[in-house]
Design a protein around this motif. Structure first.
Motif, PDB file in Angstrom:
ATOM      1  N   HIS A  76     -39.855 -10.306  31.507  1.00  8.87           N
ATOM      2  CA  HIS A  76     -38.701 -11.070  31.028  1.00  8.87           C
ATOM      3  C   HIS A  76     -38.956 -11.707  29.664  1.00  8.87           C
ATOM      4  O   HIS A  76     -38.019 -11.873  28.865  1.00  8.87           O
TER       5      HIS A  76
ATOM      6  N   LEU B  78     -36.905 -17.847  37.043  1.00 11.46           N
ATOM      7  CA  LEU B  78     -36.064 -17.547  35.885  1.00 11.46           C
ATOM      8  C   LEU B  78     -34.673 -18.158  35.956  1.00 11.46           C
ATOM      9  O   LEU B  78     -33.958 -18.157  34.954  1.00 11.46           O
TER      10      LEU B  78
ATOM     11  N   ILE C 183     -29.714 -13.606  30.690  1.00 15.50           N
ATOM     12  CA  ILE C 183     -29.812 -13.202  32.093  1.00 15.50           C
ATOM     13  C   ILE C 183     -28.399 -12.971  32.628  1.00 15.50           C
ATOM     14  O   ILE C 183     -27.516 -13.808  32.455  1.00 15.50           O
TER      15      ILE C 183
ATOM     16  N   THR D 124     -32.208  -9.457  31.037  1.00 12.79           N
ATOM     17  CA  THR D 124     -32.785  -9.386  32.375  1.00 12.79           C
ATOM     18  C   THR D 124     -31.629  -9.543  33.360  1.00 12.79           C
ATOM     19  O   THR D 124     -30.860 -10.503  33.265  1.00 12.79           O
TER      20      THR D 124
END
Length: 277
Positions: free
Chosen positions: A155, A176, A211, A161
């Motif tokens: 990541h 995360l 993300i 991601t």
């Protein structure tokens, strides 16, 4: 008439296009049947794959390097849906990655997908896709320190991601998602919030910085098309959606957990549990 124009003409004819596609599939299957297996592939993240090389698939890859994580007990559509979309981005290289190279079984145990590279052979990715799975698969993944450390390390260098379904729990277990907005499989939402300090959002996909999390299973297709628009532009993403003929018209209006009756939720979860290994 040139070879390329002839090919375009054939593809525009319904019957001829079908025949051409069938022939291509037959030739591909024949080639695979005599293939003894490649040598250990180079680390993903080096130079673009050349035509015919490991991961090259007969054309030079100059676009994003995309890794789709597999682990024992994932749900089949979670990794394969995004792979179908993202592998058709211009120049993209999509590779299935697991702790060890080889077949990795789904949560039902009926299907296995081949991981072409191990975690150790995967150096750098532009995009990481983490699928979800049944209880066995998800619990195993969030308690796997090797997997979680690889996700954290990968990541740090990705452009994007992403996760599908309970894959967001895996991202959260890797640290995360703390303090972020995210989505997940509807039945896992309370756990995502209480265990990991994540704000659950009941949407098909949710972007938080770089993300992107998707809701359950089929939502991975929506997320992937959105991601395709971020990588290659909306026109390309729209064309991919048309190429896939992704125009959902399900026979029942029962796919939204927010509108589902309690008995239907209970039966849905029971079906998932009973079909798992």
């Amino acid at each position: 008439m040139t070879t390329s124009s002839t090919r375009r003409t054939l593809l525009r004819g319904t019957a001829a296009g079908a025949a051409l596609a069938a022939g291509t599939l037959t030739n591909t299957a024949a080639a695979l049947s005599v293939h003894d297996g490649p040598p250990a592939p180079p680390r993903l993240g080096g130079r673009p794959a050349e035509a015919g090389g490991p991961g090259g698939r007969g054309r030079k890859r100059t676009g994003p390097r995309i890794g789709v994580l597999l682990y024992d007990g994932y749900s089949l559509l979670d990794p394969t849906g995004p792979a179908e979309v993202l592998s058709r981005l211009p120049g993209a290289e999509v590779t299935m990655v697991a702790e060890r190279r080889g077949p990795v079984r789904t949560d039902t145990g009926d299907v296995r997908v081949m991981a072409e590279r191990s975690l150790a052979e995967t150096d750098r990715l532009d995009v990481l896709v983490v699928p979800g799975g049944g209880n066995r698969g998800t619990v195993g993944a969030i308690n796997n320190p090797v997997l979680l450390e690889w996700i954290r390390r990968t990541h740090r260098r990705t452009r994007w991601t992403t996760s599908v379904c309970t894959g967001s729990l895996v991202l959260a277990a890797a640290g995360l998602l703390k303090g972020r907005r995210a989505t997940t499989y509807w039945a896992s939402a309370p756990y995502l919030e209480s265990a990991f300090g994540v704000t659950y959002v009941a949407e098909r996909y949710v972007r938080s910085g770089r993300i992107i999390t998707a809701a359950g299973v089929s939502a991975g297709l929506d997320m992937s098309l959105y991601l395709a628009s971020l990588i290659s532009g909306e026109e390309t993403a729209m064309a991919l959606q048309l190429a896939m003929e992704y125009d959902p018209q399900p026979p029942f209006e029962s796919g939204n957990a927010a509108e589902a009756e309690p008995w239907l939720k209970e039966r849905a979860l029971r079906l998932v549990e009973e079909s798992g290994t």
